[in-house]
Every structure is written in structure tokens, then in C-alpha cells.
Scaffold this motif. Structure first.
Motif, PDB file in Angstrom:
ATOM      1  N   PHE A 170     -31.261 -10.084  16.336  1.00  0.00           N
ATOM      2  CA  PHE A 170     -31.812  -9.636  17.621  1.00  0.00           C
ATOM      3  C   PHE A 170     -30.881  -9.953  18.795  1.00  0.00           C
ATOM      4  CE2 PHE A 170     -35.872  -9.629  20.384  1.00  0.00           C
ATOM      5  CZ  PHE A 170     -35.894  -8.248  20.443  1.00  0.00           C
ATOM      6  N   GLU A 171     -30.133 -11.041  18.678  1.00  0.00           N
ATOM      7  CA  GLU A 171     -29.200 -11.411  19.758  1.00  0.00           C
ATOM      8  C   GLU A 171     -28.005 -10.473  19.827  1.00  0.00           C
ATOM      9  OE1 GLU A 171     -28.166 -14.172  16.236  1.00  0.00           O
ATOM     10  OE2 GLU A 171     -29.953 -13.223  17.118  1.00  0.00           O
ATOM     11  N   HIS A 172     -27.821  -9.647  18.799  1.00  0.00           N
ATOM     12  CA  HIS A 172     -26.710  -8.692  18.753  1.00  0.00           C
ATOM     13  C   HIS A 172     -27.118  -7.291  19.227  1.00  0.00           C
ATOM     14  CE1 HIS A 172     -24.119 -11.208  15.960  1.00  0.00           C
ATOM     15  NE2 HIS A 172     -25.294 -11.792  15.815  1.00  0.00           N
ATOM     16  N   ILE A 173     -28.394  -7.080  19.525  1.00  0.00           N
ATOM     17  CA  ILE A 173     -28.929  -5.745  19.795  1.00  0.00           C
ATOM     18  C   ILE A 173     -28.910  -5.462  21.299  1.00  0.00           C
ATOM     19  CG2 ILE A 173     -30.914  -4.231  19.539  1.00  0.00           C
ATOM     20  CD1 ILE A 173     -29.604  -4.993  16.891  1.00  0.00           C
ATOM     21  N   SER A 174     -28.155  -4.450  21.717  1.00  0.00           N
ATOM     22  CA  SER A 174     -28.013  -4.179  23.152  1.00  0.00           C
ATOM     23  C   SER A 174     -29.269  -3.574  23.769  1.00  0.00           C
ATOM     24  CB  SER A 174     -26.814  -3.258  23.403  1.00  0.00           C
ATOM     25  OG  SER A 174     -26.948  -2.050  22.692  1.00  0.00           O
ATOM     26  N   ASP A 175     -30.173  -3.029  22.950  1.00  0.00           N
ATOM     27  CA  ASP A 175     -31.453  -2.501  23.436  1.00  0.00           C
ATOM     28  C   ASP A 175     -32.587  -3.205  22.692  1.00  0.00           C
ATOM     29  OD1 ASP A 175     -33.590  -1.071  24.408  1.00  0.00           O
ATOM     30  OD2 ASP A 175     -33.110   0.788  23.335  1.00  0.00           O
ATOM     31  N   PRO A 176     -32.897  -4.452  23.056  1.00  0.00           N
ATOM     32  CA  PRO A 176     -33.909  -5.203  22.293  1.00  0.00           C
ATOM     33  C   PRO A 176     -35.296  -4.578  22.356  1.00  0.00           C
ATOM     34  CG  PRO A 176     -33.239  -6.398  24.279  1.00  0.00           C
ATOM     35  CD  PRO A 176     -32.300  -5.261  24.137  1.00  0.00           C
ATOM     36  N   VAL A 177     -35.666  -3.988  23.498  1.00  0.00           N
ATOM     37  CA  VAL A 177     -36.985  -3.362  23.618  1.00  0.00           C
ATOM     38  C   VAL A 177     -37.074  -2.147  22.692  1.00  0.00           C
ATOM     39  CG1 VAL A 177     -38.567  -2.180  25.187  1.00  0.00           C
ATOM     40  CG2 VAL A 177     -37.345  -4.228  25.962  1.00  0.00           C
ATOM     41  N   GLY A 178     -36.046  -1.316  22.669  1.00  0.00           N
ATOM     42  CA  GLY A 178     -36.031  -0.168  21.774  1.00  0.00           C
ATOM     43  C   GLY A 178     -36.068  -0.575  20.318  1.00  0.00           C
ATOM     44  N   PHE A 179     -35.385  -1.659  19.988  1.00  0.00           N
ATOM     45  CA  PHE A 179     -35.363  -2.146  18.612  1.00  0.00           C
ATOM     46  C   PHE A 179     -36.765  -2.567  18.181  1.00  0.00           C
ATOM     47  CE2 PHE A 179     -34.590  -5.441  15.363  1.00  0.00           C
ATOM     48  CZ  PHE A 179     -33.691  -4.788  14.534  1.00  0.00           C
ATOM     49  N   LEU A 180     -37.474  -3.313  19.039  1.00  0.00           N
ATOM     50  CA  LEU A 180     -38.831  -3.748  18.698  1.00  0.00           C
ATOM     51  C   LEU A 180     -39.787  -2.561  18.597  1.00  0.00           C
ATOM     52  CD1 LEU A 180     -39.728  -7.081  20.551  1.00  0.00           C
ATOM     53  CD2 LEU A 180     -39.447  -6.662  18.106  1.00  0.00           C
ATOM     54  N   ALA A 181     -39.560  -1.535  19.436  1.00  0.00           N
ATOM     55  CA  ALA A 181     -40.392  -0.334  19.341  1.00  0.00           C
ATOM     56  C   ALA A 181     -40.223   0.339  17.981  1.00  0.00           C
ATOM     57  CB  ALA A 181     -40.035   0.636  20.464  1.00  0.00           C
ATOM     58  N   THR A 182     -39.013   0.330  17.445  1.00  0.00           N
ATOM     59  CA  THR A 182     -38.768   0.889  16.119  1.00  0.00           C
ATOM     60  C   THR A 182     -39.463   0.054  15.041  1.00  0.00           C
ATOM     61  OG1 THR A 182     -36.625   1.690  16.887  1.00  0.00           O
ATOM     62  CG2 THR A 182     -36.970   1.660  14.517  1.00  0.00           C
ATOM     63  N   VAL A 183     -39.447  -1.273  15.209  1.00  0.00           N
ATOM     64  CA  VAL A 183     -40.163  -2.142  14.269  1.00  0.00           C
ATOM     65  C   VAL A 183     -41.651  -1.810  14.280  1.00  0.00           C
ATOM     66  CG1 VAL A 183     -40.802  -4.538  13.765  1.00  0.00           C
ATOM     67  CG2 VAL A 183     -38.456  -3.991  14.415  1.00  0.00           C
ATOM     68  N   ARG A 184     -42.214  -1.577  15.451  1.00  0.00           N
ATOM     69  CA  ARG A 184     -43.631  -1.202  15.542  1.00  0.00           C
ATOM     70  C   ARG A 184     -43.912   0.079  14.757  1.00  0.00           C
ATOM     71  NH1 ARG A 184     -47.333  -1.392  20.690  1.00  0.00           N
ATOM     72  NH2 ARG A 184     -48.727  -1.057  18.925  1.00  0.00           N
ATOM     73  N   ARG A 185     -43.028   1.044  14.875  1.00  0.00           N
ATOM     74  CA  ARG A 185     -43.240   2.292  14.146  1.00  0.00           C
ATOM     75  C   ARG A 185     -43.115   2.082  12.640  1.00  0.00           C
ATOM     76  NH1 ARG A 185     -40.917   4.120  18.924  1.00  0.00           N
ATOM     77  NH2 ARG A 185     -38.760   4.005  18.192  1.00  0.00           N
ATOM     78  N   THR A 186     -42.266   1.157  12.232  1.00  0.00           N
ATOM     79  CA  THR A 186     -42.156   0.823  10.813  1.00  0.00           C
ATOM     80  C   THR A 186     -43.468   0.224  10.294  1.00  0.00           C
ATOM     81  OG1 THR A 186     -39.778   0.416  10.981  1.00  0.00           O
ATOM     82  CG2 THR A 186     -40.918  -0.614   9.132  1.00  0.00           C
ATOM     83  N   ILE A 187     -44.103  -0.610  11.104  1.00  0.00           N
ATOM     84  CA  ILE A 187     -45.365  -1.237  10.693  1.00  0.00           C
ATOM     85  C   ILE A 187     -46.469  -0.207  10.574  1.00  0.00           C
ATOM     86  CG2 ILE A 187     -47.154  -2.871  11.402  1.00  0.00           C
ATOM     87  CD1 ILE A 187     -44.907  -4.512  12.713  1.00  0.00           C
TER      88      ILE A 187
END
Length: 387
Positions: A170-187
Motif C-alpha cells: 500500500f505504501e507503494h501505491i500512488s492512488d491509495p483511494v483508487g486501490f481500496l475502491a478496487t479491493v471493495r469491488r473484489t469483495i
């Protein structure tokens, strides 16, 4: 990156620390010293958001980072780290009853932790990482794990899981909010699914003046305030948020909730810590320059123990070359190669029997007892110096 906070969009961040000419990829080791010294370099310009406490590198360019099979920043050869990982896998499995289920790891590295989760809970797994390189881990559950040598992203949201882990990604991700949104869609609609993230703890860096933990690859630096905020604001319920690994890591357990919560926890003490960080770090630099000059004058034989991120920062921030000619690392896949930026050769612990160093600079004190035991086994007598 933007001048506004990537998490809460507050528009008045404060600059508190800057570096130039740092290797952009700390996890890539090089075939020669010349190659290592000619590696790509970039700047670090850390800013802090006074509203949510998030810290990020304004100079970060994600297009300059290499995450390929050459990338190796694994800690899994350390018995200390192995014990930590086993205990963590056991906790997640027992706490959330992850047995006979599906697990996923986003940024699985070489597959060590994903194998632990599948072995300990009789689970099936899927891992995503462009640096994955095949069966480095021998496991009885290998047939139940699928690896994608790729970044996790939108095209993989169909891979539903009961436990989603993301450790030191997560510390390497330049768009952390977008990354978490993708995790939500995976769930999807699996509201019982649990998410576990683990990142470096910025409060440890600031309060211990652990400047060697600042690297170009880390565009994000999270404390409890900002990590909790980004999960709540993205629609997660925080189940557990705590420090780990001697305070060096910060971990969060979460699951989906019906609505987002953009509540801010006060970050005033963390912001205050950033104000004194640069001054105290300058003193640390001066202390080490004096030590290195003395070592050179006395012609002492000195090595660094640990060829990971901390060593890359330590050597490059101080411009160390001939004074410390070798880096010891227990990861056999790094040995014989060279450290980014300064070019020291990475050697095995056995090398010390012939080199017979007088001082060993220990990059992480959490491994002190492990290193002391190895030195006793080798019959090497040297002073261990913490950074």
C-alpha cells in the motif's frame, strides 16, 4: 503528485524533508558495481497533511519504478521474520475462522505468506505480483494456489476471497483511494470477508528518527490516523489497528460497512513530530559522517548486515563506498550481486570468516540476537553497531 492530500484532498500540506539522488528501486540488485551505481535515481520531497496526518512524496513518479522478477526485497529467510509471519497467519486464521476458504494476497512477492495462509488453514489461494518467479516455496498446498505474475487491478476483481491480504504494498501505491475502491469491488457482496493490510509505521520513523526507512519507492507513509481514515472513508469498518514488529509495522483488519465514515482522528502530535524530524536527522547524518571518517582513518574492516531498503538508504544518503565495501545478507538470491546506488557487493555470512571484520553495522536491531547467534556459529568476533 498533487499538491492536495491524496486521501482527504486538504490543500495545505507542509514540506518537512527533502532528499535528492536516491535509487528509485531498492529491491533490484545488480550484476556489477558499475551497473548498480548507474541505476535510475530520483528525489524525495515529503509533505504532511495536517488534517488526516497522511505523508507522501510529492516528487514520486510511478513510471520510474521496476517491479519485475529481478525485484527481491524478501525478509523470509530470517528466522525472526519467519516466526512473525507464522504467528500472523495463525492469528488471522483463528480470529476470522479462515479454514477451507479462499484467500488472496495482493503483492504476494515470492509466495511465502500466501503458502502459510493456505497450509495453516487448509485454504485455497490466489496471489498477484509481477516479481513472482515460480516455485521458490516448496509446499504441499502448491496445487491449490494460483499466481498471476502481474499487478493486482480492476481486471482481477472477479477473484473473490474470504480473506484479502496486502502486506507492504500500500505504501507503494500512488492512488491509495483508487486501490481500496478496487479491493471493495473484489469483495463484492461478501460482507463477512476480511481485509488485512500491513505498512511501515511512519510514527516509528518520525519518533525514532529512522531516516533509513525513507525510500523513493514509498510514495506513501501511514500513521494510525491516516490508515484508519482512508479505510473508513472508503467504506470499511476498522476491526483492529495496531503496531507490530517492534513498532516498525502498522497493521489493520477491516471489513465492509454499509456507509463511509470520514471522521478525522487528531494528527497534531504526528504533525509536530515532522517539524523536528529534519533537524534531528541532520544530527544523525553528522554523527555517522564522523564515525565513517574515523573508521577510514583507522583502516577498520567494516561491513553492513542486511541488504534491504534500510541499507540502500543508509549507504546512499551518506555516500558510502570504499569505507564499507561489503553487505552481508542471508538471502541467497541476493548474494553475488550489488546494492543499488553505491555498488557494494552482497555476500553471504560465511564470507566474514575470511574477511574478519572489526565492525558490523546492523541495519535493523530487531535481528540482533539472530545475527549474534550466526556470528558465534561462524566464530567471528566483531562489534555490532546499530544505526
Amino acid at each position: 503528485m498533487s499538491d492536495s492530500c491524496p486521501l482527504c484532498r486538504f490543500k495545505q500540506p507542509s514540506i518537512f524533508f527533502e532528499l535528492s539522488n536516491m535509487p528509485v528501486s531498492i529491491g533490484v540488485q545488480w550484476p556489477s558495481a558499475a551497473d548498480a551505481r548507474n541505476c535510475a535515481k530520483g528525489g524525495v520531497r515529503l509533505v504532511v497533511c495536517s488534517q488526516c496526518g497522511f505523508i507522501w512524496n510529492q516528487s514520486f513518479d510511478p513510471g520510474r519504478i521496476e517491479y519485475s522478477q529481478r525485484y527481491d526485497n524478501s525478509l523470509d529467510f530470517s528466522p525472526v521474520f519467519q516466526n512473525y509471519a507464522r504467528d500472523l497467519a495463525r492469528r488471522l486464521i483463528e480470529t476470522y475462522k479462515i479454514r477451507g476458504k479462499e484467500v488472496a494476497e495482493l503483492g504476494c512477492g515470492k509466495g511465502h505468506f500466501l503458502n502459510l495462509l493456505c497450509e495453516a488453514g487448509n485454504n485455497s489461494g490466489v496471489g498477484f505480483d509481477p516479481s513472482y518467479e515460480g516455485a521458490r516455496v516448496q509446499s504441499a498446498v502448491a496445487s491449490r494456489i494460483t499466481y498471476y505474475q502481474d499487478f493486482y487491478g480492476e481486471k482481477y476483481t472477479s477473484h473473490r476471497a474470504d480473506l484479502i491480504c496486502c502486506r507492504h504494498v500500500f505504501e507503494h501505491i500512488s492512488d491509495p483511494v483508487g486501490f481500496l475502491a478496487t479491493v471493495r469491488r473484489t469483495i463484492g457482496d461478501r460482507t463477512a470477508a476480511v481485509v488485512y493490510f500491513e505498512v511501515p509505521n511512519v510514527r516509528f520513523i518520525l519518533e525514532k528518527f529512522s531516516v533509513w526507512d525513507i525510500i523513493y519507492e514509498h510514495c506513501n507513509y501511514f500513521g494510525r490516523e491516516s490508515l484508519g481514515y482512508v479505510f473508513r472513508s472508503c467504506g470499511f469498518e476498522v476491526l483492529r489497528l495496531e503496531e507490530a514488529y517492534g513498532g516498525q509495522f502498522l497493521s489493520i483488519d477491516a471489513r465492509l460497512r454499509s456507509s463511509s465514515d470520514e471522521r478525522f482522528d487528531s494528527a497534531s502530535d504526528l504533525v509536530a513530530a515532522t517539524r523536528i524530524f529534519a533537524e534531528r536527522v541532520r544530527a544523525r547524518f553528522e554523527l555517522w559522517r564522523e564515525r565513517l571518517e574515523r573508521m577510514a582513518d583507522e583502516k577498520q574492516r567494516v561491513v553492513v548486515w542486511g541488504g534491504g531498503a534500510k541499507a540502500v538508504s543508509f549507504l546512499n544518503m551518506l555516500g558510502i563506498k570504499d569505507t564499507i565495501p561489503y553487505i552481508v545478507d542471508i538471502n541467497p538470491h541476493k548474494q553475488g550481486r550489488h546494492i543499488s546506488g553505491t555498488g557494494q557487493k552482497i555476500v553471504s555470512p560465511d564470507f566474514l570468516k575470511a574477511f574478519n571484520p572489526e565492525k558490523i553495522v546492523l541495519m535493523n536491531p530487531i535481528y540482533r540476537s539472530e545475527v549474534e547467534g550466526k556470528l558465534r556459529d561462524l566464530g567471528v568476533v566483531a562489534e555490532l553497531v546499530d544505526v
